[in-house]
Design a protein around this motif. Structure first.
Motif, PDB file in Angstrom:
ATOM      1  N   TRP A 113     -21.701  16.072 -27.057  1.00 29.75           N
ATOM      2  CA  TRP A 113     -21.917  15.227 -28.114  1.00 29.75           C
ATOM      3  C   TRP A 113     -22.005  13.725 -27.618  1.00 29.75           C
ATOM      4  N   ARG A 117     -25.147  11.270 -28.148  1.00 22.88           N
ATOM      5  CA  ARG A 117     -24.976   9.709 -29.147  1.00 22.88           C
ATOM      6  C   ARG A 117     -25.487   8.665 -28.365  1.00 22.88           C
ATOM      7  N   PHE A 124     -31.148   3.300 -32.930  1.00 28.68           N
ATOM      8  CA  PHE A 124     -30.596   2.908 -34.271  1.00 28.68           C
ATOM      9  C   PHE A 124     -29.944   1.667 -34.313  1.00 28.68           C
ATOM     10  N   THR A 267     -32.301  17.577 -36.980  1.00 28.28           N
ATOM     11  CA  THR A 267     -30.947  16.991 -37.259  1.00 28.28           C
ATOM     12  C   THR A 267     -31.030  15.763 -38.245  1.00 28.28           C
ATOM     13  N   PHE A 268     -31.781  14.694 -37.619  1.00 30.85           N
ATOM     14  CA  PHE A 268     -32.012  13.649 -38.452  1.00 30.85           C
ATOM     15  C   PHE A 268     -32.725  13.739 -39.831  1.00 30.85           C
ATOM     16  N   THR A 275     -29.344  13.019 -48.387  1.00 29.08           N
ATOM     17  CA  THR A 275     -28.037  12.118 -48.646  1.00 29.08           C
ATOM     18  C   THR A 275     -28.707  10.887 -49.132  1.00 29.08           C
ATOM     19  N   PRO A 334     -22.559  10.719 -51.616  1.00 26.44           N
ATOM     20  CA  PRO A 334     -23.543  11.972 -51.148  1.00 26.44           C
ATOM     21  C   PRO A 334     -23.049  12.991 -50.608  1.00 26.44           C
ATOM     22  N   THR A 338     -15.427  15.538 -45.678  1.00 24.45           N
ATOM     23  CA  THR A 338     -15.556  15.798 -44.473  1.00 24.45           C
ATOM     24  C   THR A 338     -14.443  16.492 -43.772  1.00 24.45           C
ATOM     25  N   ARG A 340     -12.747  19.044 -40.631  1.00 22.02           N
ATOM     26  CA  ARG A 340     -12.384  18.771 -39.128  1.00 22.02           C
ATOM     27  C   ARG A 340     -11.477  20.030 -38.988  1.00 22.02           C
ATOM     28  N   GLN A 363     -13.939  12.548 -49.785  1.00 23.99           N
ATOM     29  CA  GLN A 363     -14.442  11.275 -50.282  1.00 23.99           C
ATOM     30  C   GLN A 363     -14.351  11.230 -51.996  1.00 23.99           C
ATOM     31  N   GLY A 399     -18.509   8.478 -43.096  1.00 25.72           N
ATOM     32  CA  GLY A 399     -17.501   8.909 -42.342  1.00 25.72           C
ATOM     33  C   GLY A 399     -16.917   7.934 -41.427  1.00 25.72           C
ATOM     34  N   ARG A 403     -17.562   9.274 -34.711  1.00 29.15           N
ATOM     35  CA  ARG A 403     -18.526  10.353 -35.123  1.00 29.15           C
ATOM     36  C   ARG A 403     -18.937   9.759 -36.612  1.00 29.15           C
ATOM     37  N   ALA A 411     -29.915   4.182 -43.591  1.00 23.02           N
ATOM     38  CA  ALA A 411     -29.762   4.575 -44.948  1.00 23.02           C
ATOM     39  C   ALA A 411     -29.561   3.440 -45.956  1.00 23.02           C
TER      40      ALA A 411
HETATM   41  C1  HEM Z   1     -26.716   7.505 -47.626  1.00 20.51           C
HETATM   42  C2  HEM Z   1     -27.077   8.441 -47.002  1.00 20.51           C
HETATM   43  C3  HEM Z   1     -26.181   9.162 -45.817  1.00 20.51           C
HETATM   44  C4  HEM Z   1     -25.109   9.285 -45.987  1.00 20.51           C
HETATM   45  C5  HEM Z   1     -24.160   9.346 -47.174  1.00 20.51           C
HETATM   46  C6  HEM Z   1     -24.405  10.005 -44.544  1.00 20.51           C
HETATM   47  C7  HEM Z   1     -23.210  10.503 -44.505  1.00 20.51           C
HETATM   48  C8  HEM Z   1     -22.764  10.984 -43.096  1.00 20.51           C
HETATM   49  C9  HEM Z   1     -21.399  11.273 -42.975  1.00 20.51           C
HETATM   50  C10 HEM Z   1     -20.230  11.458 -43.779  1.00 20.51           C
HETATM   51  C11 HEM Z   1     -21.475  11.570 -41.767  1.00 20.51           C
HETATM   52  C12 HEM Z   1     -20.210  12.125 -40.841  1.00 20.51           C
HETATM   53  C13 HEM Z   1     -19.942  13.483 -40.768  1.00 20.51           C
HETATM   54  C14 HEM Z   1     -18.696  13.995 -40.050  1.00 20.51           C
HETATM   55  O1  HEM Z   1     -17.779  13.040 -39.797  1.00 20.51           O
HETATM   56  O2  HEM Z   1     -18.403  15.136 -40.380  1.00 20.51           O
HETATM   57  C15 HEM Z   1     -22.651  11.712 -40.961  1.00 20.51           C
HETATM   58  C16 HEM Z   1     -23.036  12.031 -39.750  1.00 20.51           C
HETATM   59  C17 HEM Z   1     -24.325  11.877 -39.323  1.00 20.51           C
HETATM   60  N1  HEM Z   1     -25.509  11.516 -40.198  1.00 20.51           N
HETATM   61 FE1  HEM Z   1     -25.577  10.575 -41.831  1.00 20.51          FE
HETATM   62  N2  HEM Z   1     -25.582  10.085 -43.772  1.00 20.51           N
HETATM   63  C18 HEM Z   1     -26.611   9.366 -44.439  1.00 20.51           C
HETATM   64  C19 HEM Z   1     -27.863   9.170 -43.908  1.00 20.51           C
HETATM   65  C20 HEM Z   1     -28.081   9.571 -42.565  1.00 20.51           C
HETATM   66  C21 HEM Z   1     -29.569   9.211 -41.965  1.00 20.51           C
HETATM   67  C22 HEM Z   1     -30.840   8.487 -42.526  1.00 20.51           C
HETATM   68  C23 HEM Z   1     -29.397   9.834 -40.723  1.00 20.51           C
HETATM   69  C24 HEM Z   1     -30.599   9.999 -39.475  1.00 20.51           C
HETATM   70  C25 HEM Z   1     -31.659   9.192 -39.800  1.00 20.51           C
HETATM   71  C26 HEM Z   1     -28.181  10.497 -40.521  1.00 20.51           C
HETATM   72  C27 HEM Z   1     -27.844  11.361 -39.299  1.00 20.51           C
HETATM   73  C28 HEM Z   1     -26.641  11.534 -39.130  1.00 20.51           C
HETATM   74  C29 HEM Z   1     -26.067  12.244 -37.981  1.00 20.51           C
HETATM   75  C30 HEM Z   1     -27.030  12.608 -36.753  1.00 20.51           C
HETATM   76  C31 HEM Z   1     -24.642  12.376 -37.911  1.00 20.51           C
HETATM   77  C32 HEM Z   1     -23.647  12.759 -36.837  1.00 20.51           C
HETATM   78  C33 HEM Z   1     -23.393  11.525 -36.140  1.00 20.51           C
HETATM   79  C34 HEM Z   1     -22.394  12.035 -34.942  1.00 20.51           C
HETATM   80  O3  HEM Z   1     -21.692  13.173 -35.102  1.00 20.51           O
HETATM   81  O4  HEM Z   1     -22.328  11.573 -34.023  1.00 20.51           O
HETATM   82  N3  HEM Z   1     -27.388  10.124 -41.653  1.00 20.51           N
HETATM   83  N4  HEM Z   1     -23.655  11.079 -42.143  1.00 20.51           N
END
Ligand code: HEM
Length: 457
Positions: A113, A117, A124, A267-268, A275, A334, A338, A340, A363, A399, A403, A411
């Motif tokens: 990871w 990252r 980003f 994934t992205f 979301t 959305p 979460t 773990r 949440q 989150g 992570r 977003a």
């Molecule tokens: C309103 C829109 C969004 C919400 C509410 C949201 C919410 C979240 C949350 C809560 C997590 C953490 C998950 C965890 O800790 O288990 C997360 C992780 C992530 N999100 Fe978003 N997300 C949004 C938009 C996006 C967008 C636009 C992208 C990519 C272009 C994205 C890519 C990712 C990725 C790759 C992770 C994992 C990061 C990691 O583990 O290092 N998300 N998102």
């Protein structure tokens, strides 16, 4: 001098007894535990657990596994930030959504990871993300050009279409509007696979239902499609402006092999489009029920933007627009929880949470807790105006800790620009009742069409 009634001594002995106890929770039926209650209404089940059992830690049993619901912001901070290295994403999430995300960073653990990252992070940064602002605005303008005064629309479909097209353009430099493509097919098949209103969502992936077959087929087509794009970018003399081009350049120097890069692009797409569409859907739904809020929003847009469409440079001045979107994500996060899994026994809130169990940080519950929010069920964007003294993790739609969402900036920028672009031209009135039914799928989905009547301003 310590006495028998010394409160400090008392507290220590209470704590130590408590930490050996199982947190409270419903008994459920033998073997299946609380599975039915949870599957039929996750939100209601969580609400009952949070309200009936004191101490912000409750346990439940689903299909033989024990889960713990943690409902205090301090617990969220402990799990996601302070004690983050003692938790993994874990086996349950891998089982449920692993096939869509492959080796991508959402479910990767430890060094895997961290390398991913670190490699992806520069793509980003704010300056990079802001180059995608015109894409969000122009795609929203094109959508507005198709809308008519007096028309009724279903906003969730419309916003899903919009965020998919903005992301496909920003990630891959392709225009999927009005066209069938591997990207669209995979997005649709994934939505169907996890649609909890269909029985198929509860069946394992290896059962060859039509939905599962379509899902697998479209995932492998998407992967092939992304592989071709990676090859094209590598062969090109000059790299483009899309995120894939940036990451191809970044991975030339190591940090991610091509398969992992491919899985991260998917994934992205999966983590980012639904979301953001939901954040927008609930924003419009709430605006459509609150004409006073909408009026203030229009006044801000008129004053700051005049006759011009918004740009990223306008965002710092669009405070109220930001508060509207932020408040909508509080009431309708959305991502509703979460998960773990602790890699060792760990004490949280005075209880021992055993290694290998699942903790859920909802949440949905914490964002609506009256300890942190006055009139928590009311839509009040102005609650975000003043500095507040609530705990940091009383609000965490993206989150937290190492992570936290890598796409957060993307977003938030996209959502604010889309609201500004469309609300400049149209006012909305919600036709769907304020008591909207929801489904806890992978994300917080509306369980019914979300209809709005448009009027041109
Ligand atoms: C309103 C829109 C969004 C919400 C509410 C949201 C919410 C979240 C949350 C809560 C997590 C953490 C998950 C965890 O800790 O288990 C997360 C992780 C992530 N999100 Fe978003 N997300 C949004 C938009 C996006 C967008 C636009 C992208 C990519 C272009 C994205 C890519 C990712 C990725 C790759 C992770 C994992 C990061 C990691 O583990 O290092 N998300 N998102």
């Amino acid at each position: 001098m310590a006495t028998e009634t010394d409160p400090t001594t008392d507290e220590v002995s209470i704590e130590s007894t408590r930490s050996e106890r199982e947190p409270p929770g419903p008994d459920g039926l033998p073997v299946i535990g609380n599975t039915f209650a949870l599957a039929s209404d996750v939100f209601g089940f969580y609400e009952r657990l949070a309200h009936e059992y004191e101490g912000d830690v409750a346990h439940y049993r689903v299909a033989g596994d024990t889960g713990y619901l943690l409902t205090h912001p301090d617990h969220v901070e402990q799990v996601l930030v302070t004690d983050a290295p003692r938790f993994v994403k874990g086996e349950m999430q891998q089982r449920q959504i692993g096939s869509a995300f492959g080796e991508g960073m959402l479910l990767a653990e430890n060094d895997d990871w961290r390398d991913q990252r670190t490699t992806a992070q520069p793509a980003f940064y704010r300056e990079r993300i802001e180059t995608y602002a015109p894409v969000a605005v122009s795609h929203a303008e094109a959508m507005a050009a198709d809308w008519n005064d007096g028309e009724t629309i279903e906003i969730h479909d419309a916003m899903t279409e919009l965020t998919l097209s903005v992301l496909a353009w920003s990630l891959f430099g392709i225009d999927v509007r009005g066209r069938q493509s591997a990207v669209r097919a995979a997005a649709t098949a994934t939505r169907d696979r996890f649609d909890t209103s269909r029985l198929g969502a509860y069946l394992p992936e290896w059962i060859p239902t039509p939905v599962n077959r379509q899902y697998k087929h479209s995932l492998s087509s998407l992967r092939e499609f992304i592989e071709e794009l990676i090859d094209e970018r590598r062969a090109a003399d000059e790299l483009g402006e899309d995120l894939l081009s940036l990451l191809v350049a970044a991975t030339d120097t190591g940090g991610m092999d091509d398969d992992t890069l491919r899985d991260n692009m998917a994934t992205f797409l999966f983590a980012g489009h639904e979301t953001t569409a939901l954040a927008l859907t609930y924003t419009w739904f709430l605006l459509g029920h609150h004409p006073d809020v909408q009026e203030r929003l229009h006044a801000e847009l008129d004053e700051v933007l005049g006759d011009a469409p918004p740009t990223a440079a306008d965002l710092p001045e669009l405070d109220y627009t930001e508060q509207v979107v932020k408040e909508a994500m509080r009431l309708y996060p959305p991502v509703w929880t979460t998960f773990r899994e602790p890699i060792e026994d760990i004490e949280i809130g005075g209880y021992t949470i055993p290694e290998g169990t699942v903790v859920s940080l909802p949440q949905w519950i914490i964002h609506r807790d009256e300890r942190w929010y006055d009139a928590p069920l009311e839509f009040r964007p102005e609650r975000w105006v003043d500095g507040d003294d609530r705990p940091e993790y009383a609000y965490y739609p993206f989150g937290g800790g190492p992570r936290h969402c890598i796409g957060m900036r993307f977003a938030r920028m996209e959502a604010q620009l889309v609201v500004a672009t469309l609300a400049r031209e149209f006012a909305v009135e919600s036709i769907t009742d304020a008591s909207l039914d929801l489904t806890a799928s992978a994300n917080t989905l509306p369980a019914e069409p979300v209809k709005l009547r448009l009027s041109r301003r």
